[in-house]
Design an enzyme around this catalytic site. Structure first.
Site, PDB file in Angstrom:
ATOM      1  N   TYR A   7      46.696  30.395  45.601  1.00  0.00           N
ATOM      2  CA  TYR A   7      46.612  31.467  46.600  1.00  0.00           C
ATOM      3  C   TYR A   7      47.093  32.821  46.083  1.00  0.00           C
ATOM      4  O   TYR A   7      47.044  33.810  46.805  1.00  0.00           O
ATOM      5  CB  TYR A   7      47.439  31.096  47.839  1.00  0.00           C
ATOM      6  CG  TYR A   7      48.895  30.834  47.522  1.00  0.00           C
ATOM      7  CD1 TYR A   7      49.804  31.884  47.419  1.00  0.00           C
ATOM      8  CD2 TYR A   7      49.343  29.541  47.291  1.00  0.00           C
ATOM      9  CE1 TYR A   7      51.125  31.637  47.099  1.00  0.00           C
ATOM     10  CE2 TYR A   7      50.658  29.296  46.985  1.00  0.00           C
ATOM     11  CZ  TYR A   7      51.545  30.348  46.885  1.00  0.00           C
ATOM     12  OH  TYR A   7      52.846  30.107  46.562  1.00  0.00           O
ATOM     13  N   THR A   9      48.673  34.745  42.097  1.00  0.00           N
ATOM     14  CA  THR A   9      48.409  35.356  40.791  1.00  0.00           C
ATOM     15  C   THR A   9      47.709  34.432  39.805  1.00  0.00           C
ATOM     16  O   THR A   9      47.359  34.856  38.707  1.00  0.00           O
ATOM     17  CB  THR A   9      49.723  35.865  40.177  1.00  0.00           C
ATOM     18  OG1 THR A   9      50.637  34.781  40.077  1.00  0.00           O
ATOM     19  CG2 THR A   9      50.318  36.970  41.029  1.00  0.00           C
ATOM     20  N   GLU A  78      54.875  28.707  37.547  1.00  0.00           N
ATOM     21  CA  GLU A  78      55.347  28.802  38.930  1.00  0.00           C
ATOM     22  C   GLU A  78      56.858  28.587  39.062  1.00  0.00           C
ATOM     23  O   GLU A  78      57.374  28.481  40.163  1.00  0.00           O
ATOM     24  CB  GLU A  78      54.599  27.807  39.817  1.00  0.00           C
ATOM     25  CG  GLU A  78      53.145  28.178  40.046  1.00  0.00           C
ATOM     26  CD  GLU A  78      52.988  29.398  40.936  1.00  0.00           C
ATOM     27  OE1 GLU A  78      53.925  29.748  41.685  1.00  0.00           O
ATOM     28  OE2 GLU A  78      51.911  30.012  40.880  1.00  0.00           O
TER      29      GLU A  78
END
Length: 135
Positions: A7, A9, A78
């Site tokens: 959703y 980068t 992440e």
């Protein structure tokens, strides 16, 4: 292969796509079935989605088939393993309707919201993100 809902980068055309999504298969534009809070936060203007279903808006993103051996690369990008950053699964559906899928999604907790740069978002399109190699 694992289905992964992206959703922020890591989406096509965004700064982390080439580093994290090379070798994956794009399945289409999808959205969360439940509503989730999505914000722009941190000094680097990153997208932050909280695992708080039924709060916020349905979040639009992209669904990919990702080779299992590539998940550690996504986890690193992440920040999985650092406080407040984790992955779990959620339900997604194609934008416009269709078959639902369970997919891996990356979440943060509220400690990632400082400073906060937006209200709830449904579709991350911000260009202020500062990638890790430029911080």
């Amino acid at each position: 292969m694992a289905k992964v809902f992206i959703y922020g980068t890591l989406k096509r055309g965004f700064p982390l796509f080439d580093k994290g999504m090379a070798g994956t298969s794009y399945l289409g534009d999808y959205q969360t079935v439940a509503r989730y809070p999505l914000y722009i936060a941190q000094d680097f203007f990153g997208p932050v989605m909280l695992n708080q279903p039924d709060t916020g808006l349905q979040v639009r993103g992209e669904l990919f088939d990702v080779p299992e051996d590539q998940l550690p690369t996504l986890d690193e990008l992440e920040s999985v393993g650092t406080p407040g950053s984790f992955r779990t699964t959620l339900e997604v559906e194609p934008v416009g309707g269709g078959e639902r899928h369970s997919a891996i999604c990356y979440f943060k907790d509220e400690s990632w919201l400082h400073p906060l740069h937006s209200d709830h978002l449904s579709d991350y399109q911000d260009s202020r993100f500062i990638p890790p190699w430029q911080r």
